[in-house]
Design a protein around this motif. Sequence first.
Motif, mmCIF file in Angstrom:
data_model
loop_
_atom_site.group_PDB
_atom_site.id
_atom_site.type_symbol
_atom_site.label_atom_id
_atom_site.label_comp_id
_atom_site.label_asym_id
_atom_site.label_seq_id
_atom_site.Cartn_x
_atom_site.Cartn_y
_atom_site.Cartn_z
ATOM 1 N N ALA A 34 78.164 -29.580 117.555
ATOM 2 C CA ALA A 34 78.107 -28.691 116.673
ATOM 3 C C ALA A 34 78.924 -28.911 115.299
ATOM 4 O O ALA A 34 79.876 -29.608 115.567
ATOM 5 N N LEU A 35 78.504 -28.810 114.179
ATOM 6 C CA LEU A 35 79.426 -28.888 113.034
ATOM 7 C C LEU A 35 79.950 -27.569 112.384
ATOM 8 O O LEU A 35 79.218 -26.791 111.940
ATOM 9 N N LEU A 36 81.368 -27.520 112.589
ATOM 10 C CA LEU A 36 81.883 -26.418 112.116
ATOM 11 C C LEU A 36 82.728 -26.637 110.772
ATOM 12 O O LEU A 36 83.381 -27.535 110.661
ATOM 13 N N GLY A 37 83.050 -25.554 110.369
ATOM 14 C CA GLY A 37 83.842 -25.417 109.034
ATOM 15 C C GLY A 37 83.622 -24.397 108.182
ATOM 16 O O GLY A 37 82.530 -23.703 108.174
ATOM 17 N N PRO A 38 84.634 -23.900 107.443
ATOM 18 C CA PRO A 38 84.757 -22.686 106.700
ATOM 19 C C PRO A 38 83.499 -23.118 105.612
ATOM 20 O O PRO A 38 83.029 -23.981 105.101
ATOM 21 N N ASN A 39 83.230 -21.922 104.583
ATOM 22 C CA ASN A 39 82.468 -21.874 103.625
ATOM 23 C C ASN A 39 83.005 -23.088 102.683
ATOM 24 O O ASN A 39 83.925 -23.040 102.335
#
Lengths: 300, 251
Positions: A34-39
């Motif tokens: 998974a590659l996560l991060g805010p907008n």
Amino acid sequence: MTHAISIESVSKRFGSLQALDSVSFTVAQGEFFALLGPNGAGKTTLISAMAGLSRPDSGHIRIMGHDTVTSARQARMTLGVVPQELVFDPFFSVREALVFQSGYFGIRHNDAWIDELLHKLGLTDKAGTNMRALSGGMKRRVMVAQALVHRPPVIVLDEPTAGVDVELRQSLWAFVQELNQAGHTIVLTTHYLEEAETLCSRIAMLKKGKLLALENKDKLLAHSATREISLKLAAALPASLQPLKVREADGRHILQLADIARLEDVLRELRLAAVEVRELSIHETDLEQVFVKMMHGGRV
Amino acid sequence: MHGFMTLFKKEILRFWKVAFQTVMAPVLTALLYQLIFSHVLSQHVEAYPGVSYTAFLIPGLVMMSMAQNAFANSSSSLIQSKITGNIVFLLLPPLTALEFFGAYLLAAIVRGLVVGAGVLAVTAWFGLPLPSHPLWILAFAALGCGVLGTLGIVAGIWADKFDQLAAFQNFIIMPLTFLSGVFYSINSLPPLWKTVSHLNPVFYMIDGFRYGFFGQGDVSPWLSLAVVGGSFAALASWSLYLIGSGYKLRQ
Ligand SMILES: Nc1ncnc2c1ncn2[C@@H]1O[C@H](COP(=O)(O)OP(=O)(O)OP(=O)(O)O)[C@@H](O)[C@H]1O
Ligand SMILES: [Mg+2]
């Protein structure tokens, strides 16, 4: 074994904005990542660079060992990307779109696989429908099918479940898990953290173009956070435990423990003070808390 | 190779599915030009000895329609794909620059030739003699569509918005085609304008094409062939370079 994806100090600027700042990591074959991060964190920018849709200013990306710039054709052959933006060609039907997409990859006679994709994605009865006449969620499914026509070993999904109903989300994830079990490497971005938590084995977090964390999911959860316990007591909280207390809620004391093993100490203190425990519950941290904490500058 | 064939087929279907607008409409427009201009001017002008103005006009209109439609096909397809974003489906697969270029080019040529055949069919009975050099006709038809189809690819890649493309069409393509001798013989012009016209590659397309019908033109068909062929080679290399470098397509 060759990495499914290898990213080496990739940087990308848009004018004065550093969209990717020397990002490096690898994804092993068969991983569910998974590659996560805010907008605006740079997830899509990174995926575009993997797909050869944009060129990094510096750094290298290899897909199954193929450099995305110097061996672009092989890299593209091994990669299937579902773009974040909902796009479609209004001139054609679902089946035409899939037959064309197969053709661009040099594949003739792909009907058996196309039928299977249509079936798995619940599109069989829409095969002859013009793309324009599909709902947003159905267009999204066609995009998933388009990314898979050439059976790529590495599959990247950029928020595939945005705008998709619960039922489809579940069937889509079941399908993606099936692909993963069949040996495909999966990378996804999502804003539904519980999806990342239940599906993925490893997680990268991006913020402002920088890689903040790259961990095994369990490890991230385990050492990320201090756990909280909630206690309902027959008498007042002993003074020795006051330092651990973070707040009170509904007549319960919420204590924060650095480690779950410290629970033992808490119970001993209570026994010593002869305070009867009426209720005890442990709050597990979830990815959401870790995520929020990290994005606010907290360290893991 | 299969990638090229697929993209070519897709591009053909794209205009064929809306043939009313992409083929019928330009044929009707050309027919109107033919009716009006031949009516107004037929008494006054004889362009070449033994060639009535009505007949003279036909190859010019055919070539102009072919050129405009070849340009429209590649440029509008590309800009639509860019603006709607579905160009991503062509950028993700391993298509080579040559496959990409070749498919758009060939589809533009086919659209141009289909429109050209349509215009010829509705205007020929105004009095076009049997063609004297059919091979010249075919060569200039294909090359002329090729030049404008390639220019359409360049414009479609360059333009970010429909109005930029419209500007390209209105300020470059239209003047080049209208000032190329579609409606008149260059020899009837004052010397200055004659010289200026000789700098316009579209003039050579029309002149060479017309030579195929009447066996006479303003310049030698070989000169026209050299100019049109040279323009095509230059534009094609430029276009291939742009596609290969990812200009505006892969930022
Ligand atoms: N073509 C572009 N031109 C200029 N800036 C861009 C371009 N593409 C992206 N950016 C900027 O780069 C940054 C990263 O964008 P990106 O789309 O990669 O974020 P993201 O992590 O995918 O966000 P989201 O979760 O909203 O999809 C943003 O600040 C964005 O505005
Ligand atoms: Mg994004």
